[in-house]
Structure formats: structure tokens, C-alpha cells
Design a protein around this motif. Sequence first.
Motif, PDB file in Angstrom:
ATOM      1  N   GLY A   1      96.298 -76.731  -9.902  1.00  0.00           N
ATOM      2  CA  GLY A   1      95.452 -75.588  -9.582  1.00  0.00           C
ATOM      3  C   GLY A   1      93.962 -75.850  -9.559  1.00  0.00           C
ATOM      4  O   GLY A   1      93.180 -74.924  -9.317  1.00  0.00           O
ATOM      5  N   ILE A   2      93.509 -77.083  -9.772  1.00  0.00           N
ATOM      6  CA  ILE A   2      92.073 -77.315  -9.903  1.00  0.00           C
ATOM      7  C   ILE A   2      91.359 -77.226  -8.553  1.00  0.00           C
ATOM      8  O   ILE A   2      91.881 -77.642  -7.519  1.00  0.00           O
ATOM      9  CB  ILE A   2      91.786 -78.675 -10.569  1.00  0.00           C
ATOM     10  N   ARG A   3      90.156 -76.654  -8.610  1.00  0.00           N
ATOM     11  CA  ARG A   3      89.267 -76.598  -7.458  1.00  0.00           C
ATOM     12  C   ARG A   3      88.151 -77.611  -7.652  1.00  0.00           C
ATOM     13  O   ARG A   3      87.622 -77.739  -8.753  1.00  0.00           O
ATOM     14  CB  ARG A   3      88.691 -75.190  -7.326  1.00  0.00           C
ATOM     15  N   GLY A   4      87.806 -78.296  -6.578  1.00  0.00           N
ATOM     16  CA  GLY A   4      86.707 -79.240  -6.689  1.00  0.00           C
ATOM     17  C   GLY A   4      85.404 -78.526  -6.997  1.00  0.00           C
ATOM     18  O   GLY A   4      84.736 -78.812  -7.994  1.00  0.00           O
ATOM     19  N   ILE A   5      85.043 -77.564  -6.128  1.00  0.00           N
ATOM     20  CA  ILE A   5      83.868 -76.721  -6.346  1.00  0.00           C
ATOM     21  C   ILE A   5      84.279 -75.276  -6.122  1.00  0.00           C
ATOM     22  O   ILE A   5      84.821 -74.934  -5.073  1.00  0.00           O
ATOM     23  CB  ILE A   5      82.718 -77.088  -5.394  1.00  0.00           C
ATOM     24  N   SER A   6      84.023 -74.428  -7.111  1.00  0.00           N
ATOM     25  CA  SER A   6      84.253 -72.990  -6.989  1.00  0.00           C
ATOM     26  C   SER A   6      82.900 -72.301  -6.932  1.00  0.00           C
ATOM     27  O   SER A   6      82.048 -72.528  -7.791  1.00  0.00           O
ATOM     28  CB  SER A   6      85.059 -72.480  -8.191  1.00  0.00           C
ATOM     29  N   VAL A   7      82.684 -71.465  -5.905  1.00  0.00           N
ATOM     30  CA  VAL A   7      81.373 -70.875  -5.664  1.00  0.00           C
ATOM     31  C   VAL A   7      81.458 -69.356  -5.718  1.00  0.00           C
ATOM     32  O   VAL A   7      82.235 -68.746  -4.987  1.00  0.00           O
ATOM     33  CB  VAL A   7      80.803 -71.292  -4.294  1.00  0.00           C
ATOM     34  N   SER A   8      80.614 -68.744  -6.565  1.00  0.00           N
ATOM     35  CA  SER A   8      80.467 -67.294  -6.563  1.00  0.00           C
ATOM     36  C   SER A   8      79.002 -66.876  -6.507  1.00  0.00           C
ATOM     37  O   SER A   8      78.685 -65.710  -6.741  1.00  0.00           O
ATOM     38  CB  SER A   8      81.129 -66.682  -7.810  1.00  0.00           C
ATOM     39  N   GLY A   9      78.107 -67.799  -6.186  1.00  0.00           N
ATOM     40  CA  GLY A   9      76.698 -67.480  -6.009  1.00  0.00           C
ATOM     41  C   GLY A   9      76.331 -67.419  -4.545  1.00  0.00           C
ATOM     42  O   GLY A   9      77.124 -67.778  -3.667  1.00  0.00           O
ATOM     43  N   SER A  10      75.125 -66.958  -4.244  1.00  0.00           N
ATOM     44  CA  SER A  10      74.632 -66.873  -2.877  1.00  0.00           C
ATOM     45  C   SER A  10      73.505 -67.872  -2.656  1.00  0.00           C
ATOM     46  O   SER A  10      72.944 -68.414  -3.609  1.00  0.00           O
ATOM     47  CB  SER A  10      74.139 -65.452  -2.580  1.00  0.00           C
ATOM     48  N   ASN A  11      73.183 -68.106  -1.378  1.00  0.00           N
ATOM     49  CA  ASN A  11      72.158 -69.086  -1.009  1.00  0.00           C
ATOM     50  C   ASN A  11      72.461 -70.447  -1.623  1.00  0.00           C
ATOM     51  O   ASN A  11      71.592 -71.114  -2.198  1.00  0.00           O
ATOM     52  CB  ASN A  11      70.764 -68.606  -1.435  1.00  0.00           C
ATOM     53  N   VAL A  12      73.708 -70.869  -1.488  1.00  0.00           N
ATOM     54  CA  VAL A  12      74.175 -72.139  -2.046  1.00  0.00           C
ATOM     55  C   VAL A  12      74.353 -73.144  -0.919  1.00  0.00           C
ATOM     56  O   VAL A  12      74.845 -72.808   0.159  1.00  0.00           O
ATOM     57  CB  VAL A  12      75.499 -71.939  -2.801  1.00  0.00           C
ATOM     58  N   SER A  13      73.955 -74.397  -1.176  1.00  0.00           N
ATOM     59  CA  SER A  13      74.133 -75.489  -0.214  1.00  0.00           C
ATOM     60  C   SER A  13      74.944 -76.601  -0.868  1.00  0.00           C
ATOM     61  O   SER A  13      74.630 -77.042  -1.978  1.00  0.00           O
ATOM     62  CB  SER A  13      72.783 -76.055   0.235  1.00  0.00           C
ATOM     63  N   ILE A  14      76.001 -77.048  -0.165  1.00  0.00           N
ATOM     64  CA  ILE A  14      76.827 -78.167  -0.623  1.00  0.00           C
ATOM     65  C   ILE A  14      76.869 -79.185   0.502  1.00  0.00           C
ATOM     66  O   ILE A  14      77.347 -78.881   1.600  1.00  0.00           O
ATOM     67  CB  ILE A  14      78.250 -77.700  -0.965  1.00  0.00           C
ATOM     68  N   ARG A  15      76.357 -80.386   0.258  1.00  0.00           N
ATOM     69  CA  ARG A  15      76.281 -81.348   1.351  1.00  0.00           C
ATOM     70  C   ARG A  15      76.498 -82.782   0.867  1.00  0.00           C
ATOM     71  O   ARG A  15      76.126 -83.149  -0.225  1.00  0.00           O
ATOM     72  CB  ARG A  15      74.947 -81.228   2.086  1.00  0.00           C
ATOM     73  N   ARG A  16      77.149 -83.539   1.729  1.00  0.00           N
ATOM     74  CA  ARG A  16      77.401 -84.973   1.558  1.00  0.00           C
ATOM     75  C   ARG A  16      78.117 -85.290   0.247  1.00  0.00           C
ATOM     76  O   ARG A  16      77.847 -86.303  -0.395  1.00  0.00           O
ATOM     77  CB  ARG A  16      76.099 -85.772   1.665  1.00  0.00           C
ATOM     78  N   CYS A  17      79.051 -84.450  -0.135  1.00  0.00           N
ATOM     79  CA  CYS A  17      79.838 -84.690  -1.346  1.00  0.00           C
ATOM     80  C   CYS A  17      81.207 -85.276  -0.985  1.00  0.00           C
ATOM     81  O   CYS A  17      81.762 -84.989   0.069  1.00  0.00           O
ATOM     82  CB  CYS A  17      80.010 -83.404  -2.141  1.00  0.00           C
ATOM     83  N   ASP A  18      81.732 -86.101  -1.870  1.00  0.00           N
ATOM     84  CA  ASP A  18      83.055 -86.711  -1.751  1.00  0.00           C
ATOM     85  C   ASP A  18      83.951 -86.014  -2.767  1.00  0.00           C
ATOM     86  O   ASP A  18      83.786 -86.185  -3.978  1.00  0.00           O
ATOM     87  CB  ASP A  18      82.936 -88.210  -2.036  1.00  0.00           C
ATOM     88  N   ILE A  19      84.903 -85.205  -2.276  1.00  0.00           N
ATOM     89  CA  ILE A  19      85.730 -84.351  -3.134  1.00  0.00           C
ATOM     90  C   ILE A  19      87.190 -84.731  -2.934  1.00  0.00           C
ATOM     91  O   ILE A  19      87.697 -84.701  -1.814  1.00  0.00           O
ATOM     92  CB  ILE A  19      85.505 -82.871  -2.792  1.00  0.00           C
ATOM     93  N   HIS A  20      87.876 -85.070  -4.024  1.00  0.00           N
ATOM     94  CA  HIS A  20      89.239 -85.581  -3.868  1.00  0.00           C
ATOM     95  C   HIS A  20      90.076 -85.323  -5.117  1.00  0.00           C
ATOM     96  O   HIS A  20      89.568 -85.012  -6.192  1.00  0.00           O
ATOM     97  CB  HIS A  20      89.217 -87.076  -3.545  1.00  0.00           C
ATOM     98  N   HIS A  21      91.402 -85.461  -4.932  1.00  0.00           N
ATOM     99  CA  HIS A  21      92.393 -85.247  -5.992  1.00  0.00           C
ATOM    100  C   HIS A  21      92.224 -83.874  -6.663  1.00  0.00           C
ATOM    101  O   HIS A  21      92.188 -83.747  -7.876  1.00  0.00           O
ATOM    102  CB  HIS A  21      92.360 -86.397  -6.997  1.00  0.00           C
ATOM    103  N   VAL A  22      92.106 -82.877  -5.791  1.00  0.00           N
ATOM    104  CA  VAL A  22      92.037 -81.476  -6.198  1.00  0.00           C
ATOM    105  C   VAL A  22      93.077 -80.704  -5.384  1.00  0.00           C
ATOM    106  O   VAL A  22      93.615 -81.215  -4.396  1.00  0.00           O
ATOM    107  CB  VAL A  22      90.635 -80.889  -5.971  1.00  0.00           C
ATOM    108  N   GLU A  23      93.346 -79.465  -5.778  1.00  0.00           N
ATOM    109  CA  GLU A  23      94.238 -78.621  -4.990  1.00  0.00           C
ATOM    110  C   GLU A  23      93.464 -77.890  -3.893  1.00  0.00           C
ATOM    111  O   GLU A  23      93.922 -77.807  -2.753  1.00  0.00           O
ATOM    112  CB  GLU A  23      94.950 -77.621  -5.890  1.00  0.00           C
ATOM    113  N   ASP A  24      92.289 -77.358  -4.237  1.00  0.00           N
ATOM    114  CA  ASP A  24      91.361 -76.779  -3.260  1.00  0.00           C
ATOM    115  C   ASP A  24      90.057 -77.561  -3.337  1.00  0.00           C
ATOM    116  O   ASP A  24      89.482 -77.693  -4.426  1.00  0.00           O
ATOM    117  CB  ASP A  24      91.074 -75.309  -3.577  1.00  0.00           C
TER     118      ASP A  24
END
Length: 290
Positions: A131-154
Motif C-alpha cells: 500500500g505504500i505511496r512514493g509521494i502523497s500530496v495534499s498541498g497546493s502550488n507543489v512541484s515534483i520534478r526529476r525524481c526517481d520513484i520505484h518499488h511502491v504501489e502508487d
Amino acid sequence: MRHRVKPALLLAAALLLPAAVEIRGAADAVAQQGAQLMHVQAARAEAGAYPEAANTGVPADMKLIPATRFNLDVAGETLSGLIFQGPVTIAAPNVTLRNCRITANGWAALEIRADGVTVENCEINGQSTAGIRGISVSGSNVSIRRCDIHHVEDGIYLTETSRLSIENNYIHDLQSDWGEPHFDGIAADGGVSDVLIRGNTVINPHGQTSAVMLSNYFGPISGVLIEGNRLIGGGYTVYADGQFTDSKISGVTFLGNRLGRGYYGYASIQKNSPKWSGNIDDKLGTPVNP
């Protein structure tokens, strides 16, 4: 262990810039941009310039030190060059997390609960936790860039957020150690608006669920531009699924993406009418219809 950015990436990125469109652009503009992006996407594929391990995550020459804080609650601070062995929460506005490695299990490896947050060039390993999420976001004006995300469910999960950009990330090797996972590269189940998903590589190696999932399960979705990505796998590669509640899905655009067909097909569109232009098969380069 990262390598230098390929020169071809810089060339292809420059090619892609003129193709940017507003999320709510007119239908004819979308069609024109889609035709242009079909050529740009082919050039990007030829150059090997989509996000991958070599051009995302922590730079190869970055020396990392162990983190001592996991609840980041100082407004406006910038943190770089850290190794987090455990879940991280960003609870203060305008925090920047850069060039960090997070290895964690639990609910989310990185949970963003504040506005104005930037996360870039980070590696996130969920260790295949159920059930793990790599990044869970509930804020606004958020930027996610050039990340390597792996071995997660979402890979990246959005809830109650607006004015968000997800760009040039590599989401891959989705894994979970429980028996009933629902794998999604990037997912939102309602309560989101004004989202840009551009230039990412998302690979779901499973026959369910998606590379990108939009549903109205928990509320409305509006103003989502999914542009110039390489999206592969899942049951359907992409979903815009408005069948669950009376909440509306509106203003969604799929523009100039390369799609690797999911187990059932490229797209599942239910009870909404997204704009669709310039999307092509990842291997053949031929036009794909929803």
C-alpha cells in the motif's frame, strides 16, 4: 548511482518547449499542438531523452549524509544532500527538498501536507511495502520534478490539491508485498484541480491498474493536462473514470503522449469527455485513439 545527463536530453527538451499549451486551450489549438508533438515525441524517443535512471534522482557526484529530522516543519527551508531512512513528512510551506534519497515503508515514503513545496532530483524507494505511496500530496502550488520513484504501489498520489506540476520524473518497478495491490504510476481519486503532468516516464509492469489514473471516487477533478509523457502498462494505460459518484471530471487533456498498451487497452474513459490529440503508440509511433 546516477550518471551524467545525456546531451540528447537537452536537445529534445528544447524541441518540446514550443509545444506547451494552456490546460484549457481551445480544441483547434489542442489538435494543432498534438500534430506537432507527434513529431517531437518521435525525436525524443530516437534521442533516448525520456526520463530514466540516468537523468533523474540524485546526481552521481552528490555526497549524501544521514538525515536527523524526518518531520520537516520549518517554513521556507531548503534541504539537500540527505539520506532519509524512514518516512518523511513536509508539514511547513515553501520547503524545498533537493538531491535526497528516501528509503521507507509505511503509508507514504514522502508525504506533502503544505503549500508551495518543491521536490526535485530525489530518489524514493518504497521497498515494495504493501500500500505504500512514493509521494502523497495534499498541498497546493507543489512541484515534483526529476525524481526517481520505484518499488511502491502508487508512484505519486494526489488528494485535495490544486496548482500542481509533475514533470520529468521516472516512475517504475511498481511492487507490493501484499496480495491485492492496485498499481498506479500517478493517481488522483478526486478533489484535485489545475494539474500539469508533463514529460514523465511511467512504467507499470503489471496487468492492472494504470500508468495514470483519474477518478471521481472521492470528489471532482478539473483542469488536468497530461502532455508529452511516456506511459506504459497497467490494465488500461490511462483512465479518466467518472462512473463512481456524481462529482464531475472536466477539463482533462491528453496531448502528445507515447502510450504502451495496457492489458486491456490504451484508455478507459467513463462519463467525461477529455480532449485527446497527438497520442501515439510507444513502439510503432502510430496514432492511438481512446
